[in-house]
Enzyme design. Structure first.
Site, mmCIF file in Angstrom:
data_model
loop_
_atom_site.group_PDB
_atom_site.id
_atom_site.type_symbol
_atom_site.label_atom_id
_atom_site.label_comp_id
_atom_site.label_asym_id
_atom_site.label_seq_id
_atom_site.Cartn_x
_atom_site.Cartn_y
_atom_site.Cartn_z
ATOM 1 N N ASP A 47 70.250 36.135 15.517
ATOM 2 C CA ASP A 47 69.125 35.212 15.552
ATOM 3 C C ASP A 47 67.784 35.933 15.423
ATOM 4 O OD1 ASP A 47 69.497 36.340 18.028
ATOM 5 O OD2 ASP A 47 69.197 34.498 19.158
ATOM 6 N N GLU A 91 68.742 24.180 17.895
ATOM 7 C CA GLU A 91 67.956 24.542 19.075
ATOM 8 C C GLU A 91 66.482 24.548 18.709
ATOM 9 O OE1 GLU A 91 67.628 28.364 22.156
ATOM 10 O OE2 GLU A 91 68.666 28.562 20.244
ATOM 11 N N SER A 128 73.571 32.307 16.380
ATOM 12 C CA SER A 128 73.085 31.436 17.447
ATOM 13 C C SER A 128 71.593 31.231 17.229
ATOM 14 C CB SER A 128 73.376 32.048 18.818
ATOM 15 O OG SER A 128 72.863 33.353 18.925
ATOM 16 N N GLU A 144 71.773 26.684 26.491
ATOM 17 C CA GLU A 144 72.349 28.028 26.418
ATOM 18 C C GLU A 144 71.387 29.109 26.911
ATOM 19 O OE1 GLU A 144 73.229 29.194 22.381
ATOM 20 O OE2 GLU A 144 71.146 28.981 21.748
ATOM 21 N N HIS A 170 67.889 27.414 14.517
ATOM 22 C CA HIS A 170 66.626 27.137 15.170
ATOM 23 C C HIS A 170 65.831 26.137 14.318
ATOM 24 C CE1 HIS A 170 66.581 31.396 17.182
ATOM 25 N NE2 HIS A 170 67.324 30.535 17.846
ATOM 26 N N GLN A 206 74.886 27.876 14.009
ATOM 27 C CA GLN A 206 73.850 27.174 14.771
ATOM 28 C C GLN A 206 72.481 27.590 14.242
ATOM 29 O OE1 GLN A 206 71.488 28.575 17.422
ATOM 30 N NE2 GLN A 206 72.076 27.516 19.288
#
Length: 554
Positions: free
Chosen positions: A336, A171, A363, A222, A144, A142
Site C-alpha cells: 500500500d 478504505e 491492502s 483494519e 484506497h 483492496q
C-alpha cells in the site's frame, strides 16, 4: 577526481534516491535471523506455559504472557518444537502436504520457532508456501479511495469506478477529521453503485471508527494496530487485552475486522530491543491469533521504508505475510504505501504477493492518483491501472483487477455522483450541484473538482451524526431519489451485519451477496492443476484489454 560517465548516469537513477543502511542489530535494523533473537523453546507444566523461547514465566512481559496464554496450540507444541526446523520448512513448501495438515503444526510453534522455520526459505520457496497457505482459495485486492480535499462527490465517483474495476474492499480516510461522516457516506454510496457487496471502511481514531460502523456507514475495520514490544504498546496506551476487547466490540456489532502491524514499526518508534524486525512482527501476528481476530493487515504497511532500507528487508516482508497465513489468519499483504523512487523496485516488491496470490494482494492499491492519497501514497495508483492489467495478461495471473471500457467508467461515475446528490438532498445536507456531478464524472483527481464550502460541510456532517442518521436513512434517501437498485445494495450490506456470515476468516461478498470465505472457498492447493485456477471466462476477461488489437480489426 575525474568521474566515470557511466557512474554519473547511474547516480542519477531513481533507485539511488532511496535510502539504504547496513545491518545494525543493536537498534533492530536487521530484517531476519538477528543475533539477539531468542532461541526456540517451550516448557509446559499442568497446561500452562512456564517458559517461552528461553524466557521463564517470571520474566514474561505482557506480550509473552498473552501469547503463552492464548495464541499457541499447547497440545501439539512439545512434539512440534522438537522437530527440525529445516525439515518443517520443507514440509510447508511440499505441494504433497495439504494446508490443513500444515496449520496443525504451525499453530503449535512459538514465535522464535516459526521465524527459524521461514528463515530456511528463499523468496521463491516462500512464494510457493504462500500459494498453499493463504486461507481463501480465490485471491483478491483492496483499495484506497481518498481525496486531498475530502470531496465527497469525488469519493463516490472514485468508489463506483473502483468497484467495476474489481476491488472488493475499499478504505478511505480524511485530511480533516470532522469530514469523516461524509467520506464514509460517500464511499458507501459510491461502492454500492458500482456493485452490491463491496466492503468499506473509514480509517480514523478507534471510537469514531466504531461509531460509524455501528451506524451502518461502514462494514469493516483494519486500523487496530498491535506492536511487538511492550514499550511501543505502552506508548499507545494499549495492551493486547484492550485490543482484543475492541475487536470483540466490532465483531459483536457485525463488523468484519482485522488488526494491523508490520515489520519496522518498533524500530521506527525506537523500541526494537535489539531484536530482528521479523521476530517482533511474529509476536504481533501471535497477538492477533490470540485475540481471535480473523486476520491481519501486514507487509510493513506505513513502515515499509525501514525494511526496505536493510539487506533482505523485502524478503522479510514476504515472510511476515507467510507467517500470518501459517497461523490460519486472513492476510491483507500490504503493497500500500510507496517506498521507492524506482518503478522497477516497487514492481518487484509487489510481485512477491502478486504471483502466488494472497487474500488481499494490496491492502491499499490507490484507486486515485497518489496526490489524492491521504494514506501517504500507494505503491500502485490509478495511473498504473493499465500496467497492472498488462502484468496480469502477460503472466496469466489473477491480480484482482478487471479491464473496463471508458464509456462504462463514465456512466458509473455519473450515476454514483447523482446517487450521492440524491442522498444529500434526502438527508437535508449541503446540496451537491449539477456542476459537481459533471466534474466528478470525468475527473482524474480532486484538482478537477469545484471547491465545496468546507465550513458548511463540516457543520452539516456534525449535525448529521447528532441527528442519529443511520444506514436505513441512507437507504430511504436513495429510494426516494430514484436509485432503488443502489438502495437495495446498501440494504443488503445492512442485512449482512445481522447474519454475520462475513465474520468468517478471509470473507468477501460477491455481487449476489454471497459470502465467500475460508469456510466455503478453502485453499486446496496441492501443486500443478490444483487450487485457484483462472476459469476460461476470467482468463478471457483478463486477456481482453481495450488496447489489444482483434482479428476483426484487420
Amino acid at each position: 577526481m575525474k568521474r566515470s560517465k557511466r557512474f554519473e548516469i547511474l547516480a542519477k537513477k531513481p533507485v539511488n534516491q532511496d535510502g539504504f543502511v547496513q545491518e545494525w542489530p543493536e537498534v533492530g535494523l536487521i530484517a531476519m535471523n538477528g543475533p539477539n533473537d531468542p532461541k526456540p523453546s517451550i516448557k509446559i507444566e499442568e497446561g500452562r506455559v512456564e517458559e517461552l523461547d528461553g524466557k521463564p514465566r517470571a520474566q514474561f512481559d505482557m506480550i509473552d504472557q498473552f501469547i503463552a496464554d492464548h495464541a499457541i496450540n499447547l497440545e501439539l507444541a512439545p512434539q512440534v518444537m522438537e522437530r527440525d526446523s529445516r525439515e518443517l520448512a520443507k514440509i510447508i513448501v511440499d505441494v504433497n502436504v495439504p494446508r490443513s495438515e500444515i496449520v496443525k503444526l504451525t499453530t503449535a510453534m512459538t514465535p522464535a520457532k516459526i521465524c527459524e522455520v521461514v528463515g530456511y526459505m528463499n523468496v521463491v520457496e516462500m512464494m510457493m508456501a504462500l500459494m498453499k497457505m493463504r486461507a481463501r482459495k480465490t485471491p483478491d485486492i483492496q483499495c484506497h479511495v481518498t481525496s486531498l480535499t475530502d470531496n465527497p462527490v469525488q469519493i463516490a465517483a472514485e468508489a463506483a469506478e473502483a468497484a467495476i474495476r474489481g476491488f472488493d474492499e475499499m478504505e478511505t480516510t480524511v485530511g480533516v477529521v470532522r469530514y469523516a461522516p461524509f467520506n464514509a457516506l460517500a464511499l458507501l454510496v459510491g461502492s454500492q453503485t458500482g456493485r452490491g457487496g463491496v466492503l468499506t471502511q473509514c480509517a480514523l481514531e478507534e471510537a469514531t471508527e466504531l461509531r460509524l460502523g455501528m451506524r451502518g456507514f461502514t462494514s469493516y475495520a483494519e486500523t487496530i494496530s498491535v506492536y511487538g514490544t511492550e514499550n511501543v504498546f505502552i506508548d499507545g496506551d494499549d495492551t493486547p487485552w484492550s485490543k482484543a476487547f475492541l475487536a470483540s466490540a466490532y465483531a459483536s456489532r457485525g463488523l468484519k475486522m482485522r488488526f494491523t502491524s508490520g515489520t519496522g514499526s518498533e524500530v521506527q518508534m525506537g523500541y526494537a530491543e535489539g531484536k530482528s524486525m521479523l521476530y517482533l512482527e511474529a509476536r504481533c501476528i501471535y497477538i492477533t491469533k490470540g485475540a481471535g481476530v480473523q486476520g491481519l493487515q501486514n507487509g510493513s504497511i506505513s513502515c515499509i521504508g525501514i525494511p526496505g532500507a536493510v539487506p533482505g528487508g523485502i524478503r522479510a516482508v514476504l515472510a511476515e505475510n507467510l507467517i500470518t497465513t501459517m497461523l490460519d489468519l486472513e492476510v491483507a499483504s500490504g503493497n500500500d504505501q510507496t517506498f521507492s523512487h524506482s518503478d522497477i523496485r516497487r514492481t518487484a516488491r509487489t510481485m512477491m504477493q502478486f504471483l502466488p496470490g494472497t487474500d488481499f494482494i494490496f491492502s491499499g492499491y490507490s484507486a486515485v492518483p497518489n496526490y489524492d492519497n491521504m494514506f501517504a501514497g500507494s505503491n500502485f495508483d490509478a495511473e498504473d491501472y493499465d500496467d497492472y492489467l498488462v502484468l496480469q495478461r502477460d503472466l496469466m495471473v489473477d491480480g484482482g483487477l478487471r479491464p473496463v471500457r471508458e464509456e462504462d467508467v463514465v456512466k458509473v461515475r455519473n450515476k454514483a455522483a447523482r446517487a450521492l446528490q440524491a442522498v444529500f438532498r434526502g438527508l437535508e445536507l449541503p446540496p451537491i450541484t449539477d456542476e459537481e456531478v459533471e466534474a466528478a464524472t470525468y475527473a482524474h483527481g480532486s484538482a478537477d473538482m469545484p471547491k465545496r464550502n468546507v465550513v458548511e460541510d463540516l457543520k452539516a456532517a456534525e449535525e448529521m451524526m447528532k441527528r442519529g442518521v443511520t444506514g436505513l436513512d441512507i437507504v430511504k434517501a436513495l429510494a426516494a431519489g430514484g436509485f432503488e437498485d443502489v438502495a437495495q445494495n446498501v440494504l443488503g450490506m445492512l442485512r449482512q451485519r445481522v447474519s454475520g456470515d462475513y465474520l468468517h476468516t478471509s470473507s468477501i461478498i460477491d455481487a449476489s451477496f454471497t459470502v465467500k470465505s475460508a469456510i466455503n472457498d478453502p485453499n486446496d492447493y496441492r501443486g500443478p492443476g490444483t487450487g485457484y485456477r483462472l476459469s476460461p471466462e476470467r482468463w478471457a476477461e483478463i486477456s481482453d484489454i481495450p488496447t489489444a488489437l482483434r482479428p476483426a480489426d484487420f
